[in-house]
Design a protein around this motif. Structure first.
Motif, PDB file in Angstrom:
ATOM      1  N   ALA A 154      36.800  44.997  32.629  1.00 19.54           N
ATOM      2  CA  ALA A 154      35.613  44.916  31.763  1.00 19.54           C
ATOM      3  C   ALA A 154      35.192  43.473  31.467  1.00 19.54           C
ATOM      4  CB  ALA A 154      35.867  45.660  30.461  1.00 19.54           C
ATOM      5  N   ALA A 155      36.140  42.557  31.426  1.00 18.88           N
ATOM      6  CA  ALA A 155      35.824  41.153  31.148  1.00 18.88           C
ATOM      7  C   ALA A 155      35.104  40.481  32.311  1.00 18.88           C
ATOM      8  CB  ALA A 155      37.098  40.388  30.825  1.00 18.88           C
ATOM      9  N   GLU A 156      35.067  41.124  33.474  1.00 19.21           N
ATOM     10  CA  GLU A 156      34.471  40.525  34.662  1.00 19.21           C
ATOM     11  C   GLU A 156      33.262  41.307  35.177  1.00 19.21           C
ATOM     12  OE1 GLU A 156      38.127  38.405  36.801  1.00 19.21           O
ATOM     13  OE2 GLU A 156      38.305  40.586  36.694  1.00 19.21           O
ATOM     14  N   LEU A 157      32.697  42.119  34.341  1.00 21.00           N
ATOM     15  CA  LEU A 157      31.548  42.935  34.728  1.00 21.00           C
ATOM     16  C   LEU A 157      30.316  42.054  34.937  1.00 21.00           C
ATOM     17  CD1 LEU A 157      30.681  45.851  35.217  1.00 21.00           C
ATOM     18  CD2 LEU A 157      30.032  45.961  32.809  1.00 21.00           C
ATOM     19  N   VAL A 158      29.686  42.171  36.106  1.00 24.21           N
ATOM     20  CA  VAL A 158      28.473  41.424  36.438  1.00 24.21           C
ATOM     21  C   VAL A 158      27.459  42.386  37.033  1.00 24.21           C
ATOM     22  CG1 VAL A 158      29.669  39.223  36.820  1.00 24.21           C
ATOM     23  CG2 VAL A 158      29.315  40.784  38.726  1.00 24.21           C
ATOM     24  N   GLU A 159      26.203  42.012  37.002  1.00 26.92           N
ATOM     25  CA  GLU A 159      25.128  42.807  37.594  1.00 26.92           C
ATOM     26  C   GLU A 159      24.900  42.364  39.033  1.00 26.92           C
ATOM     27  OE1 GLU A 159      23.194  45.308  36.276  1.00 26.92           O
ATOM     28  OE2 GLU A 159      24.545  45.274  34.553  1.00 26.92           O
ATOM     29  N   ARG A 160      24.540  43.318  39.887  1.00 30.52           N
ATOM     30  CA  ARG A 160      24.185  43.022  41.277  1.00 30.52           C
ATOM     31  C   ARG A 160      22.852  43.688  41.573  1.00 30.52           C
ATOM     32  NH1 ARG A 160      27.906  40.735  44.510  1.00 30.52           N
ATOM     33  NH2 ARG A 160      26.758  41.405  46.330  1.00 30.52           N
ATOM     34  N   ALA A 161      22.101  43.090  42.487  1.00 32.04           N
ATOM     35  CA  ALA A 161      20.789  43.631  42.836  1.00 32.04           C
ATOM     36  C   ALA A 161      20.738  44.133  44.273  1.00 32.04           C
ATOM     37  CB  ALA A 161      19.727  42.555  42.633  1.00 32.04           C
ATOM     38  N   ASP A 162      21.872  44.253  44.938  1.00 29.98           N
ATOM     39  CA  ASP A 162      21.866  44.621  46.354  1.00 29.98           C
ATOM     40  C   ASP A 162      22.290  46.063  46.611  1.00 29.98           C
ATOM     41  OD1 ASP A 162      24.532  44.432  45.764  1.00 29.98           O
ATOM     42  OD2 ASP A 162      25.020  43.033  47.362  1.00 29.98           O
ATOM     43  N   THR A 174      39.249  50.615  32.950  1.00 29.12           N
ATOM     44  CA  THR A 174      40.325  50.107  32.091  1.00 29.12           C
ATOM     45  C   THR A 174      41.612  49.830  32.852  1.00 29.12           C
ATOM     46  OG1 THR A 174      40.985  52.365  31.523  1.00 29.12           O
ATOM     47  CG2 THR A 174      39.428  51.273  30.044  1.00 29.12           C
ATOM     48  N   TYR A 175      41.833  50.487  33.967  1.00 27.35           N
ATOM     49  CA  TYR A 175      43.083  50.311  34.704  1.00 27.35           C
ATOM     50  C   TYR A 175      43.065  49.144  35.694  1.00 27.35           C
ATOM     51  CZ  TYR A 175      40.442  53.168  38.031  1.00 27.35           C
ATOM     52  OH  TYR A 175      39.470  53.668  38.856  1.00 27.35           O
ATOM     53  N   ILE A 176      41.921  48.478  35.842  1.00 27.39           N
ATOM     54  CA  ILE A 176      41.832  47.328  36.741  1.00 27.39           C
ATOM     55  C   ILE A 176      42.223  46.071  35.970  1.00 27.39           C
ATOM     56  CG2 ILE A 176      40.335  45.979  38.256  1.00 27.39           C
ATOM     57  CD1 ILE A 176      40.630  48.803  39.253  1.00 27.39           C
ATOM     58  N   ARG A 177      43.181  45.324  36.518  1.00 31.16           N
ATOM     59  CA  ARG A 177      43.612  44.078  35.884  1.00 31.16           C
ATOM     60  C   ARG A 177      42.630  42.960  36.232  1.00 31.16           C
ATOM     61  NH1 ARG A 177      48.945  44.008  34.057  1.00 31.16           N
ATOM     62  NH2 ARG A 177      49.002  41.778  34.437  1.00 31.16           N
ATOM     63  N   ARG A 178      42.587  41.954  35.375  1.00 22.40           N
ATOM     64  CA  ARG A 178      41.716  40.797  35.637  1.00 22.40           C
ATOM     65  C   ARG A 178      42.048  40.185  36.985  1.00 22.40           C
ATOM     66  NH1 ARG A 178      38.726  37.909  31.351  1.00 22.40           N
ATOM     67  NH2 ARG A 178      38.650  36.409  33.017  1.00 22.40           N
ATOM     68  N   ASN A 179      41.024  39.662  37.628  1.00 20.51           N
ATOM     69  CA  ASN A 179      41.128  38.993  38.924  1.00 20.51           C
ATOM     70  C   ASN A 179      41.444  39.942  40.079  1.00 20.51           C
ATOM     71  OD1 ASN A 179      40.686  36.327  37.829  1.00 20.51           O
ATOM     72  ND2 ASN A 179      42.766  36.467  37.031  1.00 20.51           N
ATOM     73  N   ASN A 180      41.377  41.244  39.831  1.00 21.68           N
ATOM     74  CA  ASN A 180      41.547  42.249  40.875  1.00 21.68           C
ATOM     75  C   ASN A 180      40.215  42.958  41.063  1.00 21.68           C
ATOM     76  OD1 ASN A 180      44.616  42.787  41.638  1.00 21.68           O
ATOM     77  ND2 ASN A 180      44.482  42.118  39.516  1.00 21.68           N
TER      78      ASN A 180
END
Length: 69
Positions: free
Chosen positions: A41-49, A57-63
């Motif tokens: 959740a800390a790495e959520l970004v928008e994409r336009a493609d 919740t189960y994804i660790r940061r930088n993964n």
């Protein structure tokens, strides 16, 4: 569903670039474009493609889990 796990903990690289690299690795391996990238959740970004970036919740940061759903 098949996913490719990608890890990048370089603090000097923006999250969007890390996701782009993960997508490129997926395309190289599976010869098709993914439809989703799962991130922390800390790495959520928008994409336009057309590729959905979704926080789980189960994804660790930088993964980054790149796949097709």
């Amino acid at each position: 569903m098949s996913y490719l796990g990608w890890f990048d903990d370089n603090p000097k690289r923006p999250t969007a670039q890390k996701i782009d690299d993960a997508i490129a690795a997926y395309v190289e391996r599976f010869k098709t474009r993914p439809s989703v990238v799962l991130v922390n959740a800390a790495e959520l970004v928008e994409r336009a493609d057309g590729i959905t970036v979704r926080a789980e919740t189960y994804i660790r940061r930088n993964n980054y889990w790149v796949g097709y759903e």
